[in-house]
Design a protein around this motif. Structure first.
Motif, PDB file in Angstrom:
ATOM      1  N   SER A 147     -17.032   3.536  41.953  1.00 27.50           N
ATOM      2  CA  SER A 147     -17.748   3.937  40.740  1.00 27.50           C
ATOM      3  C   SER A 147     -17.034   4.952  39.847  1.00 27.50           C
ATOM      4  CB  SER A 147     -19.121   4.510  41.122  1.00 27.50           C
ATOM      5  OG  SER A 147     -18.964   5.676  41.924  1.00 27.50           O
ATOM      6  N   GLN A 148     -16.092   5.717  40.391  1.00 28.29           N
ATOM      7  CA  GLN A 148     -15.453   6.763  39.597  1.00 28.29           C
ATOM      8  C   GLN A 148     -14.182   6.272  38.921  1.00 28.29           C
ATOM      9  OE1 GLN A 148     -14.813  10.064  42.292  1.00 28.29           O
ATOM     10  NE2 GLN A 148     -16.832  10.922  41.905  1.00 28.29           N
ATOM     11  N   THR A 149     -13.841   6.938  37.827  1.00 31.76           N
ATOM     12  CA  THR A 149     -12.557   6.666  37.187  1.00 31.76           C
ATOM     13  C   THR A 149     -11.456   7.295  38.035  1.00 31.76           C
ATOM     14  OG1 THR A 149     -12.586   8.717  35.903  1.00 31.76           O
ATOM     15  CG2 THR A 149     -13.659   6.791  34.909  1.00 31.76           C
ATOM     16  N   ALA A 150     -10.218   6.905  37.762  1.00 31.79           N
ATOM     17  CA  ALA A 150      -9.078   7.473  38.484  1.00 31.79           C
ATOM     18  C   ALA A 150      -9.011   8.986  38.277  1.00 31.79           C
ATOM     19  CB  ALA A 150      -7.785   6.812  38.019  1.00 31.79           C
ATOM     20  N   LYS A 151      -9.310   9.434  37.075  1.00 31.21           N
ATOM     21  CA  LYS A 151      -9.290  10.873  36.780  1.00 31.21           C
ATOM     22  C   LYS A 151     -10.343  11.610  37.599  1.00 31.21           C
ATOM     23  CE  LYS A 151      -9.573  14.202  32.953  1.00 31.21           C
ATOM     24  NZ  LYS A 151      -9.737  14.345  31.480  1.00 31.21           N
ATOM     25  N   GLU A 152     -11.523  11.041  37.701  1.00 29.38           N
ATOM     26  CA  GLU A 152     -12.589  11.666  38.493  1.00 29.38           C
ATOM     27  C   GLU A 152     -12.210  11.713  39.969  1.00 29.38           C
ATOM     28  OE1 GLU A 152     -16.542  10.461  35.839  1.00 29.38           O
ATOM     29  OE2 GLU A 152     -15.723   9.027  37.304  1.00 29.38           O
ATOM     30  N   ARG A 153     -11.570  10.644  40.462  1.00 25.53           N
ATOM     31  CA  ARG A 153     -11.132  10.641  41.860  1.00 25.53           C
ATOM     32  C   ARG A 153     -10.068  11.698  42.104  1.00 25.53           C
ATOM     33  NH1 ARG A 153     -11.112   5.073  40.929  1.00 25.53           N
ATOM     34  NH2 ARG A 153      -8.862   4.849  41.264  1.00 25.53           N
ATOM     35  N   TYR A 154      -9.174  11.878  41.136  1.00 24.86           N
ATOM     36  CA  TYR A 154      -8.137  12.901  41.263  1.00 24.86           C
ATOM     37  C   TYR A 154      -8.754  14.298  41.293  1.00 24.86           C
ATOM     38  CZ  TYR A 154      -4.273  16.008  40.139  1.00 24.86           C
ATOM     39  OH  TYR A 154      -3.372  17.052  40.155  1.00 24.86           O
ATOM     40  N   LEU A 155      -9.707  14.564  40.407  1.00 27.83           N
ATOM     41  CA  LEU A 155     -10.366  15.875  40.378  1.00 27.83           C
ATOM     42  C   LEU A 155     -11.105  16.140  41.688  1.00 27.83           C
ATOM     43  CD1 LEU A 155     -11.708  15.855  36.706  1.00 27.83           C
ATOM     44  CD2 LEU A 155      -9.852  17.281  37.628  1.00 27.83           C
ATOM     45  N   SER A 156     -11.692  15.103  42.247  1.00 31.43           N
ATOM     46  CA  SER A 156     -12.359  15.227  43.545  1.00 31.43           C
ATOM     47  C   SER A 156     -11.338  15.519  44.649  1.00 31.43           C
ATOM     48  CB  SER A 156     -13.118  13.942  43.870  1.00 31.43           C
ATOM     49  OG  SER A 156     -13.724  14.025  45.135  1.00 31.43           O
ATOM     50  N   PHE A 157     -10.170  14.864  44.556  1.00 28.48           N
ATOM     51  CA  PHE A 157      -9.105  15.091  45.539  1.00 28.48           C
ATOM     52  C   PHE A 157      -8.663  16.551  45.566  1.00 28.48           C
ATOM     53  CE2 PHE A 157      -4.503  15.704  46.014  1.00 28.48           C
ATOM     54  CZ  PHE A 157      -4.340  15.344  47.343  1.00 28.48           C
ATOM     55  N   ILE A 158      -8.418  17.140  44.402  1.00 27.43           N
ATOM     56  CA  ILE A 158      -7.917  18.518  44.374  1.00 27.43           C
ATOM     57  C   ILE A 158      -9.003  19.524  44.768  1.00 27.43           C
ATOM     58  CG2 ILE A 158      -6.023  18.053  42.762  1.00 27.43           C
ATOM     59  CD1 ILE A 158      -7.684  19.137  40.506  1.00 27.43           C
ATOM     60  N   THR A 159     -10.264  19.097  44.685  1.00 30.05           N
ATOM     61  CA  THR A 159     -11.348  19.943  45.182  1.00 30.05           C
ATOM     62  C   THR A 159     -11.443  19.853  46.699  1.00 30.05           C
ATOM     63  OG1 THR A 159     -12.619  19.636  43.143  1.00 30.05           O
ATOM     64  CG2 THR A 159     -13.846  20.373  45.082  1.00 30.05           C
ATOM     65  N   THR A 160     -11.297  18.646  47.218  1.00 30.34           N
ATOM     66  CA  THR A 160     -11.385  18.422  48.664  1.00 30.34           C
ATOM     67  C   THR A 160     -10.186  18.992  49.405  1.00 30.34           C
ATOM     68  OG1 THR A 160     -12.604  16.369  48.250  1.00 30.34           O
ATOM     69  CG2 THR A 160     -11.676  16.657  50.452  1.00 30.34           C
ATOM     70  N   TYR A 161      -8.998  18.879  48.810  1.00 33.73           N
ATOM     71  CA  TYR A 161      -7.767  19.333  49.451  1.00 33.73           C
ATOM     72  C   TYR A 161      -7.074  20.407  48.610  1.00 33.73           C
ATOM     73  CZ  TYR A 161      -8.332  15.002  52.161  1.00 33.73           C
ATOM     74  OH  TYR A 161      -8.804  14.001  52.967  1.00 33.73           O
ATOM     75  N   PRO A 162      -7.698  21.569  48.464  1.00 28.81           N
ATOM     76  CA  PRO A 162      -7.080  22.620  47.643  1.00 28.81           C
ATOM     77  C   PRO A 162      -5.790  23.134  48.285  1.00 28.81           C
ATOM     78  CG  PRO A 162      -8.944  23.505  48.849  1.00 28.81           C
ATOM     79  CD  PRO A 162      -8.958  22.020  49.072  1.00 28.81           C
TER      80      PRO A 162
END
Length: 197
Positions: A147-162
């Motif tokens: 459901s998410q755009t690539a940009k949203e997935r990337y932002l989620s990634f940097i939140t999950t793996y700071p």
């Protein structure tokens, strides 16, 4: 308290353990030091252990029939990692796990874990909660990929793996997000441009 008992207290910080219980766990866990680029698990290995990450970062990935790598997970400090489908069935792994930083993990076998669950009942709750959290995380990831755009997935990634982005290769991140490295570069530029504007 010994250095190792301190480590046991850190790993199982969500529960209170007696010295006797800490020693029982101590006897069944093994510390492993791995250099960057080491293989912790390879596809087709029989999976006997799960691993607690004390230091470093690991990557779980799958290689499809065309030889393409698909990054499934990164594991950082205070995470547990294994090929759980194989671990719970003592079966053959379909995943590979490699270190992408110098890493220290503590491993415990399925048989030893089962013994500890019988001897220290509160560990049952500890591991159940870890599995519940892991299941929820994987479900969220599946939904995000749908459901998410690539940009949203990337932002989620940097939140999950700071704080690990600088240590992870671009193609690993792109593989995790299901995009090309070119798309990843474009997304980063968009975010940088937006923050400057």
């Amino acid at each position: 308290m010994t250095i190792y008992n301190s480590m046991i207290s850190q790993i199982f910080k969500d529960i209170v353990l007696s010295q006797t219980e800490s020693r029982m766990i101590d006897e069944k866990m093994e510390r492993i030091v791995l250099k960057k680029g080491s293989s912790l698990l390879q596809a087709h290995d029989t999976v006997y252990h799960q691993y607690y990450v004390d230091q470093g970062c690991l990557r779980t990935y799958f290689i499809d029939t065309a030889g393409k790598e698909h990054t499934i997970q990164f594991a950082i400090n205070d995470w547990w990692i294994s090929d759980y489908t194989a671990f719970f069935n003592t079966g053959k792994s379909i995943m590979n796990i490699e270190t992408i930083q110098d890493t220290i993990v503590y491993k415990i076998s399925r048989s030893n874990m089962e013994k500890l669950l019988l001897e220290i009942p509160q560990l049952e709750t500890f591991f159940r909660k870890k599995m519940e959290g892991a299941f929820a995380s994987f479900q969220k990831r599946i939904l995000a990929s749908l459901s998410q755009t690539a940009k949203e997935r990337y932002l989620s990634f940097i939140t999950t793996y700071p704080n690990i982005e600088q240590s992870v290769k671009n193609y690993h991140i792109a593989s995790y997000l299901g995009i090309t490295t070119e798309s990843l570069s474009r997304i980063r530029k968009e975010i940088t441009h937006s923050s400057v504007s």
